[in-house]
Design a protein around this motif. Structure first.
Motif, short mmCIF file in Angstrom:
data_model
loop_
_atom_site.label_atom_id
_atom_site.label_comp_id
_atom_site.label_asym_id
_atom_site.label_seq_id
_atom_site.Cartn_x
_atom_site.Cartn_y
_atom_site.Cartn_z
N TYR A 249 -26.57 -15.16 -29.82
CA TYR A 249 -26.51 -15.65 -28.45
C TYR A 249 -25.72 -16.95 -28.29
O TYR A 249 -24.94 -17.11 -27.36
CB TYR A 249 -27.93 -15.82 -27.88
N LYS A 250 -25.93 -17.85 -29.23
CA LYS A 250 -25.29 -19.16 -29.13
C LYS A 250 -23.77 -19.03 -28.95
O LYS A 250 -23.17 -19.67 -28.08
CB LYS A 250 -25.57 -19.96 -30.40
N THR A 251 -23.17 -18.18 -29.79
CA THR A 251 -21.72 -17.97 -29.71
C THR A 251 -21.35 -17.26 -28.43
O THR A 251 -20.42 -17.63 -27.73
CB THR A 251 -21.24 -17.10 -30.91
N LEU A 252 -22.12 -16.22 -28.12
CA LEU A 252 -21.81 -15.43 -26.93
C LEU A 252 -21.82 -16.31 -25.68
O LEU A 252 -20.95 -16.20 -24.81
CB LEU A 252 -22.82 -14.29 -26.77
N ARG A 253 -22.80 -17.18 -25.64
CA ARG A 253 -22.97 -18.03 -24.46
C ARG A 253 -21.68 -18.83 -24.19
O ARG A 253 -21.19 -18.90 -23.06
CB ARG A 253 -24.14 -18.99 -24.68
N LYS A 254 -21.12 -19.36 -25.28
CA LYS A 254 -19.90 -20.15 -25.17
C LYS A 254 -18.76 -19.30 -24.58
O LYS A 254 -18.05 -19.71 -23.67
CB LYS A 254 -19.51 -20.65 -26.56
N TYR A 255 -18.62 -18.10 -25.16
CA TYR A 255 -17.53 -17.21 -24.71
C TYR A 255 -17.70 -16.78 -23.25
O TYR A 255 -16.74 -16.65 -22.51
CB TYR A 255 -17.43 -15.99 -25.63
N PHE B 61 -31.35 -16.80 -17.11
CA PHE B 61 -32.43 -15.92 -17.58
C PHE B 61 -32.48 -15.93 -19.11
O PHE B 61 -33.55 -16.08 -19.72
CB PHE B 61 -32.21 -14.49 -17.05
N LEU B 62 -31.31 -15.78 -19.72
CA LEU B 62 -31.27 -15.75 -21.18
C LEU B 62 -31.72 -17.08 -21.77
O LEU B 62 -32.48 -17.11 -22.74
CB LEU B 62 -29.86 -15.39 -21.66
N ASP B 63 -31.27 -18.18 -21.17
CA ASP B 63 -31.69 -19.49 -21.67
C ASP B 63 -33.21 -19.65 -21.61
O ASP B 63 -33.84 -20.18 -22.51
CB ASP B 63 -31.04 -20.61 -20.83
#
Lengths: 372, 377
Positions: B200-206, B114-116
């Motif tokens: 978001y980019k960082t969060l996505r990885k984590y 959804f976020l993507d």
């Protein structure tokens, strides 16, 4: 069945004139019973009856009406399959006498002609009542009559519905005459100026009215055709009010502040839709005295309120006494002000130790944004 | 392009079991508050007022009412063309079959698709359980200015109560250097409000990494934030001032309602510059009868009051019959207090009827009584 109907919300003629309030907005946009506008009743009657194609004709000062109506979504009009048209009459202001419904219909005739509905319900917005147009339409179709007209029988025509049209019937409820109510007789049938007929007949009558006289209202042409077409009465059983003067506006609000009267219009399964203002609940402060009143949200009450209607966001300060009054949104009644039989318009500010007193027949009117 | 390119995700799956029968059929975010609202109206209205146009609502526990309630995004003005409220319950997937949300972080992780699809620069994580007004846009500005990887809203709490919260220890520039969950000896009084802004980019990885960990609680406070700190990511504390309440118990829900009776209450629901929006119920104004007595009350439209109401909050369509007395109580929507009945220090749940002449609650009770079933005698 009602999906065969085009709803046409008409406006009142100039005999309806509301002192003060009427200077700022048309009657349909008047605030009523705390959280409604007068037009909510006719529109809710239509949408609750399944009519989803509606034209609202407006005569003047349309701003507050347009804001209130919006897309019509809050009246339950489907945003894709339904339609709310707000239609203005004159291209330029010519003269008041030409600013009538027939002129307005003629100028927007293409929208009436291009409708695919077989029937029209024409109803003005200054009457307040409850009716299921689905049932009226069914009765209209079954009767084979040309026009069905809504009326209210009253035994108090000497006092009420002054200035309204009365209808004379023969014994089969066929209309044989119209007459203005000048308050001479007790028992009268009041026309609610609401007509159900085929769209084709409506278009014919509008064109005929326009060709007959450039001053004709729709009800003028009806008067002329009573022998040509069968117009039959259909009785409305609910409470009925006609907002055509400050006195009747005041009286209707007062009557509706009584819950048992209100319940004849506000029925289960018959919601009266309106535009929400998202005001918080009303705050009653310690020491306030509130009795026999209908109160909208967002008010702050520190003083006394009796037998009154308060619209949203009204402030009544300590020591102030509001009795038998109608207070419109955002008004501010400050410390120790005394009000009895008063209509206070929007955002007015009434400062302390001022006593205002009217009567049932002549309520005092306080202007919009006025400071007293 | 959307104005601030942030997507809000409201965690609304919690039961709130200490609210007893009030959350038997609805999740805590759907619990009524303040005469006309549901708790989730607060984060939703805050989003709308902060110009956030895409809001995901993650539901799980008893979600029928909550899902249909928030789906009407026009109530909060969130029905813009490029925005909306998106209901995100757990789903069945090809890889993992049907999964429940295992924790706050997992709930977001399961909605990475959804976020993507929304492609935000920032993700705002909110809880659907709290009553407060907050401008998230200001918080986002701070997040951008400080070039943080994550910004966490914090509230100053009394130091002696700090051991009940997740506490952020910061340096002089409000950069978080340590996070302690319910510390026995708190070093600061800055409690996490469960409101996070992540790039978001960082969060996505984590999130993707955390999903794979077997020993993780999949929780923002317990796992994601510590992982950020461990990697020396920049975490910034955003200090919030104002009314904030987690109404986790019957007593605290009652208190929060009573707070509204204070004319100077900080929450100020009448502030037209920051309205709290809610369902528009089609009801009459409230009717106050000839023999009613009202003294210090907060009453919503649709109510009919013929009896006495003192120090109480009365919700939509409640009826207080003649001779009835409602004192120090909260009466929820459509409840009926019968003739000569007395209600003292109670929360009367939605639609509950207290029969004629019956008395519930006690004047000096230690706790507030919840009345969730019809009371006949």
């Amino acid at each position: 069945m009602s999906n065969k109907v085009l709803g046409i919300v008409n406006f009142e003629d100039p005999t309806a004139s509301v002192e003060g309030l009427g200077d700022y907005r048309p009657i349909p946009a008047f605030g009523f019973l705390g959280r409604y506008r007068v037009i909510d009743f006719v529109l809710s009657n239509m949408t609750n009856s399944g009519i989803s194609d509606i034209q609202v004709y407006c005569k003047e000062k349309p701003r507050s009406l347009i804001e209130h109506l919006g897309t019509g979504q809050h009246y339950n009009i489907n945003s894709k399959r339904g339609n709310l048209h707000i239609l203005n009459g004159e291209k330029k202001p010519i003269s008041d006498v030409y600013n009538h419904d027939v002129n307005n219909f003629m100028q927007n005739m293409e929208f009436i002609e291009e409708s695919d509905k077989g029937y029209v319900v024409v109803a003005p917005s200054y009457f307040i009542y409850q009716i299921d147009f689905g049932q009226v339409l069914e009765s209209h179709i079954n009767s084979g009559d040309d026009i069905t007209l809504l009326y209210k029988a009253t035994d108090n025509a000497k006092e009420e519905f002054i200035g309204c049209e009365t209808v004379q019937f023969d014994e089969t409820k066929k209309v044989i005459g119209f007459e203005k109510n000048r308050g001479k007789y007790k028992n009268r049938n009041i026309s609610l100026e609401c007509y159900i007929m085929s769209r084709k007949l409506f278009i014919d009558l509008v064109k005929r009215a326009a060709a007959t006289s450039s001053l004709y209202w729709f009800k003028d042409i009806l008067r002329e055709v009573i022998n040509e077409y069968t117009i039959r009465g259909y009785a409305v059983k609910s409470y009925v009010a006609c907002i055509n003067s400050l006195k009747t506006y005041f009286k209707a609000n007062m009557e509706m502040a009584n819950l048992s009267n209100a319940k004849t219009i506000f029925k289960k399964d018959w919601p009266i839709h309106t535009m929400t203002n998202d005001s918080p609940p009303t705050h009653f402060y310690p020491g306030c005295i509130v009795k026999g009143s209908a109160i909208a949200n967002g008010c702050f009450i520190e003083g006394t309120v009796e037998n009154s209607v308060l619209c949203r966001n009204v402030t009544v300060k300590k020591g102030a006494v509001v009795k038998n009054s109608v207070v419109l949104p955002g008004a501010y009644i400050s410390e120790n002000a005394q009000l009895d039989h008063v209509v206070v318009d929007k955002y007015a500010i009434i400062h302390h130790v001022k006593k205002l007193e009217g009567t049932d027949d002549e309520p005092v009117y306080v202007k919009r944004r006025d400071r007293i | 392009m959307r104005q601030n390119n942030v997507v809000a995700m409201i965690l609304a799956g919690g039961r709130g079991s200490r609210l007893l029968d009030l959350t038997k059929k609805v999740a805590k975010p759907a619990v009524y508050f303040g005469g006309k609202y549901r708790i989730i109206d607060f984060p939703l209205s805050n989003c709308a007022n902060s110009d956030i146009s895409v809001v995901g609502v993650l539901t799980q526990y008893e979600s029928v009412i909550l899902n249909s309630y928030v789906a009407h995004d026009h109530r909060w003005g969130l029905d813009t063309k490029d925005g909306g409220v998106f209901v995100l319950p757990p789903m069945e997937t090809d890889a993992n079959g049907f999964n429940l949300y295992r924790g706050t972080a997992d709930a977001i992780a399961q909605n990475i698709d959804f976020l993507d699809q929304m492609d935000p620069d920032y993700v705002l994580i909110l809880s659907g359980d709290h009553i407060y007004k907050m401008n998230y846009d200001k918080m986002l500005k701070v997040h951008k200015e400080k070039q943080a990887d994550a910004t966490i809203a914090v509230l100053g709490v009394p130091l002696k109560e700090a051991s009940r919260f997740g506490i952020m220890n910061t340096n002089d520039e409000d950069v978080i250097i340590e996070f302690e969950e319910k510390p026995a000896k708190p070093k600061s009084n800055l409690a996490s409000m469960g409101i996070y802004i992540f790039t978001y980019k960082t969060l996505r990885k984590y999130l993707v990494e955390d999903m794979k960990k077997e020993d993780s609680n999949h929780d923002f406070g317990k796992d994601i934030i510590p992982a950020y700190l461990n990697d020396n990511k920049k975490l910034v504390a955003y200090r919030f001032k104002g009314y904030w309440k987690d109404v986790g118990t019957i007593d605290s829900l009652w208190e929060a309602n009573m707070d509204l009776l204070d004319p100077n209450n900080e929450l100020d629901l009448s502030d037209s510059g920051w309205k709290i929006y809610t369902e528009d119920v089609n009801v009459l104004p409230q009717y106050i009868g000839e023999n009613a007595t009202i003294d210090n009350a907060y009453i919503n439209q649709g109510c009919v009051v013929d009896g006495t109401v003192k120090n109480s909050v009365i919700f939509t369509n409640a009826r207080i019959a003649e001779g009835a007395k409602v004192i120090d109580s909260v009466i929820m929507p459509n409840a009926v207090i019968g003739k000569n009945a007395t209600v003292t220090r109670c929360i009367v749940a939605e639609g509950v009827e207290i029969k004629e002449g019956v008395s519930v609650g006690k004047k000096d009770s230690e706790h507030i009584e919840l009345v969730a079933k019809k009371v006949v005698e």
